[in-house]
Every structure is written in C-alpha cells, then in structure tokens.
Design a protein around this motif. Structure first.
Motif, short mmCIF file in Angstrom:
data_model
loop_
_atom_site.label_atom_id
_atom_site.label_comp_id
_atom_site.label_asym_id
_atom_site.label_seq_id
_atom_site.Cartn_x
_atom_site.Cartn_y
_atom_site.Cartn_z
N GLY A 1 0.85 -1.18 0.00
CA GLY A 1 0.00 0.00 0.00
C GLY A 1 0.89 1.23 0.00
O GLY A 1 2.10 1.13 -0.21
N GLY A 2 0.29 2.41 0.28
CA GLY A 2 1.06 3.64 0.16
C GLY A 2 1.24 4.38 1.48
O GLY A 2 0.35 4.38 2.33
N ALA A 3 2.41 5.01 1.64
CA ALA A 3 2.69 5.84 2.81
C ALA A 3 3.69 6.92 2.41
O ALA A 3 4.24 6.88 1.30
CB ALA A 3 3.28 4.99 3.93
N LYS A 4 3.92 7.87 3.26
CA LYS A 4 4.97 8.87 3.01
C LYS A 4 5.29 9.55 4.33
O LYS A 4 4.46 9.54 5.25
CB LYS A 4 4.47 9.92 2.01
N GLY A 5 6.46 10.15 4.42
CA GLY A 5 6.83 10.85 5.64
C GLY A 5 7.66 12.07 5.32
O GLY A 5 8.12 12.24 4.18
N GLY A 6 7.83 12.92 6.32
CA GLY A 6 8.66 14.09 6.07
C GLY A 6 8.94 14.86 7.34
O GLY A 6 8.22 14.72 8.34
N ILE A 7 10.00 15.63 7.30
CA ILE A 7 10.32 16.55 8.40
C ILE A 7 10.39 17.95 7.82
O ILE A 7 10.93 18.15 6.72
CB ILE A 7 11.68 16.22 9.06
#
Ligand code: NAD
Length: 429
Positions: free
Chosen positions: A100-106
C-alpha cells in the motif's frame, strides 16, 4: 487554500467511470488510514535545543504493508504528505507490487544542519516512528533531500530499538548495509524505460528528440545520463538555483561531476579530468518548463505546472519524474491541447519497484547482481506501461486516467476479496 491531497483524489472520480469499482471502494481511497505527527528534539552543535516537526502518513494497506519515502524540506506539510502517500498506494498498484502507500517528512532545511545534526535528527525521527512502522507494516525509503546514508542511520536506529538487525524496515540503504544493487539509479532508470517504451510505440528516432529536465537530483541525473547514452539530446536542466539551456545539447556526465563538486549545475564539457566551460544560456526554472522541446521531465517538486503556466507549455510529451508536478486543472488543459503525459504513478515507479526488490532480498538474505535488477525492473515497467497504454487507447482518455483505472481495478479486486457491500447484500457470488 488549495489542498494538494484534495487535488490528488480528484483523479479517482475521473477514472471511476472506466474502472470496475463501487462507490464504497472509492470512498475508502479518499481517506488516509493513519497519521503520526511528532516533535523531534534536536540538540544543535552549539548546545541549544530545537524541536522539528515530522509526519508519517499511511494511506491504504489492503494490498500489503505501506511503502513510501521520507522527505526533508522546509515546505513539508501534512496535506502534502497525505497526497504523496495516496500516490504511493496507486504507484504500487499500477506496477503490481504487494504494497500500500505511505509517506513521511520533516519540516527542515537539511542544508542548514551539520552532518552530525543531520544524523541525530534522522535517528530521532526513527525513534519516534519505531512503533508506527516496521518491515511488515510500513517501510520508508529516500525522497527529496534524503539519501542512502540517512536510510542507513535509520535502519541502524530501528535495529537498536528492536534489538534485532532489521534491514527490511527501510529501503534505499547503502550497499554494505543491505542495500540493493541498482537502487541508486532506479527511479531515473524507470523514467528512462517508460520514455523508451513510448519512443518504440511511436516509432520515434531518439536522435531527433530534445529533452529538458527540471531538477538535477537523484531522479533527473540518472534519467538524463541514460537518455543521453541512447542518443536523446538533453538541451536544458536546472536545480533550485536556476537552469541552463543549450540547443546543441549538454554533456550529462560532465555536469553531474560539476554538480557533485560545486553543488551547482554548470554548462561544462570534460574529457578525462580536463573540463571547459561551454556556451549556454542561463534560464529560470519557469522558462525551462516552457521550452519548445519534445520531452519535458519535471523532476523536482510538485505543482510546478499549474493552470497559470499550462497554456504556455510547449513540450509534446511530459514524463513526470517528480510526484505530482502537474496540478489537476493544468492536467486537463494539457490533455485538451494534446500533450501526452506519462504520469508519475507509472513514470517514476522504478524507485519503489527496486525498493521492493531490496526488501525481498533483505527478507531472503540473498542478493542479486545489478544486471538482474535492471532486467526485472525493465520487464515490470514495460509490461505495466503496455497495460496503461492499452487502457488509454481503448477509452480515449489521458494516460494518467488510464493509470488510475489500472490501479483502481487492482485495488478494488483486493477490497472485494475482503468482502464489500455487494457481497454482504448478496449482490455477488
Ligand atoms: P533530490 O533531493 O535528489 O533532488 C531534488 C532536485 O530538485 C535537486 O536538484 C534540487 O536542486 C531541485 N529543486 C529543489 N527545489 C527546487 C525548485 N524550487 N525548483 C527547481 N528545482 C528544485 O530528490 P529526488 O530523489 O531526485 O526527487 C525528485 C522528485 O522525484 C521528487 O518529487 C520525488 O518525490 C520524486 N521521486 C523520487 C524518487 C526517488 O527514488 N528518489 C522516487 C519517486 C519519485
């Protein structure tokens, strides 16, 4: 205020009329599954303390654990991370990966940190995420301004927390830390393979085609080098400081060398270690997008082509190296004007595909040669490009809509296997 996520999910409605999908399945796709927001304390080198905000968003995990990169950028916001997670769900579905899909960031300008600050921040982020992600739940990877070294720090931190060496928790790692051969150039290579597929379908001669790239990072550098090797003429490229344009063509290996040494794109030509500056015009990022070229590759950030500049875009084909570089409204304008757009969820899927190979190798504890990685990647991109192209021709729709149709069909069959209203109301077998 405009929302990138709201813009991204508009593509669902556009594609739904050609897809085998029910309203409840579409409704599931309009929402993200979970969002983690963290404050990461960073002890700066001068002894002071600063808190940085970070996010991890999981969009949908019906087809497998969620997968998606981590971005370090001052403009990161949760709405953008949600859109990026949504695109990852579709990217994985379009190329048939069991994710499936995910994303992250700072929210950070990594250029303002020392190397040790960058390491502490990366380890701190992993510390906060460790119970939210995992090799069978959610697997991060690099994205804008993150790289293999950062992935290595994060894997090490996770392994320490769990007291177990766990390379499969993150992909895009350095080779000696469980990375895969062929991961570094995988996204650019995927862009290149999809352009090659189109070139073959249209019976074009690469030597007659001009290419401009926006951005000159991981994706753009590799795509440009591979295209140039095949005879395509790279006439323009840029980075965050601006761009260069040379109708006679630019020498990519020389410019990569200059960029690595000086952090700037410069029009130079090198033979061995001897480099000379060549004549080229300095252009802005905006001018680059509007050049009269055969193929434009936006490979920097999202929303660079909007309803404002879309009418001025002259490229006949656009291959989206970046995620979401074209806004929804701009996309409609380009489609009406006959511009063929190879959408991000297909064109830049090479990165996640080789990340999948890396994860498989980590789990098996057995590693492949670069040749095998390239071959398997080409097979997948060529096969899925073909499917999407066929759907586009069949429905006479844009290639983006066709890619969404392809992705929706794979996702809805997974939802149906779990049971949907159709099944519970006995409308189905
Ligand atoms: P990168 O950090 O290696 O490079 C980013 C490039 O964009 C740099 O050249 C930078 O100078 C340029 N840039 C930044 N701000 C800019 C601006 N305002 N105008 C013009 N250029 C600007 O990042 P990358 O990994 O090459 O990622 C680029 C795009 O590709 C992103 O949209 C990313 O989400 C997407 N992408 C990356 C991967 C991957 O595996 N790295 C996979 C799929 C999609």
């Amino acid at each position: 205020m405009s929302s990138i996520f709201a813009d991204a999910i508009k593509n669902l409605d556009l594609a739904a009329k050609y897809a085998d999908v029910d309203e409840e399945e579409l409704e599931r796709l309009r929402h993200t599954k979970a969002t983690l927001e963290v404050g990461i304390p960073l002890r700066r080198d001068n002894g002071s303390l600063e808190i940085f905000k970070g996010y991890r968003v999981q969009h949908d995990s019906t087809r497998g654990p969620t997968k998606g990169g981590i971005r370090y950028h001052p403009q990161v916001c949760v709405d953008e991370v949600k859109a990026l997670a949504f695109w990852m769900t579709f990217k994985c579905a379009v190329v048939g990966l069991p994710y499936g899909g995910a994303k992250g960031g700072i929210i950070v300008d990594p250029k303002s940190l020392s190397r040790m600050e960058l390491e502490r921040l990366s380890r701190g982020f992993m510390g906060q995420m460790a119970d939210f992600i995992g090799p069978d739940t959610d697997i991060p990877a690099p994205d804008v301004y993150t790289n293999a070294r950062i992935m290595g720090w994060m894997m090490d931190e996770y392994s320490k927390i769990k007291r177990q060496y766990t390379p499969a928790v993150i992909t895009g790692k350095p080779l000696p830390l469980g990375g895969s051969a062929g991961r570094e150039d995988a996204t650019g290579r995927g862009v290149y393979y999809s352009i090659k597929e189109l070139t073959a379908k249209k019976a074009w001669d690469p030597k007659t085609l001009t290419v401009a790239l926006q951005g000159f990072g991981n994706v753009a550098q590799h795509a440009a080098a591979l295209l140039q090797r095949d005879g395509y003429r790279i006439v323009a490229l840029s980075d965050s400081q601006g761009g260069i344009y040379r109708p006679e063509g630019l020498d990519i290996p020389s410019i990569v060398k200059a960029k690595n040494e000086t952090r700037r794109v410069k029009a130079i030509y090198c033979e061995g270690s001897v480099c000379e500056v060549v004549d080229a015009k300095t252009i802005s990022n905006e001018e680059l997008l509007e050049l009269d070229v055969d193929i434009l590759i936006p490979a920097a950030l999202e929303n660079v082509i909007t309803a404002d500049n879309a009418p001025r875009i002259r490229a006949k084909t656009i291959a989206e190296g970046a995620n979401g570089p074209i806004s929804f409204d701009a996309d409609q304008i380009l489609h009406e004007r006959g511009t063929l757009v190879i959408p991000d969820i297909l064109a830049n899927a090479g990165g996640v595909t080789v990340s999948y190979f890396e994860w498989v190798q980590n789990k098996a504890g057995y590693y492949w040669q670069a040749e095998e990685v390239h071959q398997r990647l080409q097979t997948i991109i060529a096969r899925e490009f073909d499917h999407v192209y066929e759907i586009m021709q069949h429905h006479q729709c844009s290639m983006r809509t066709a890619a969404y149709v392809h992705g929706i069909n794979r996702l809805s069959s997974a939802y149906r296997a779990q049971g949907t209203h159709r099944y519970y109301a006995s409308l189905d077998e």
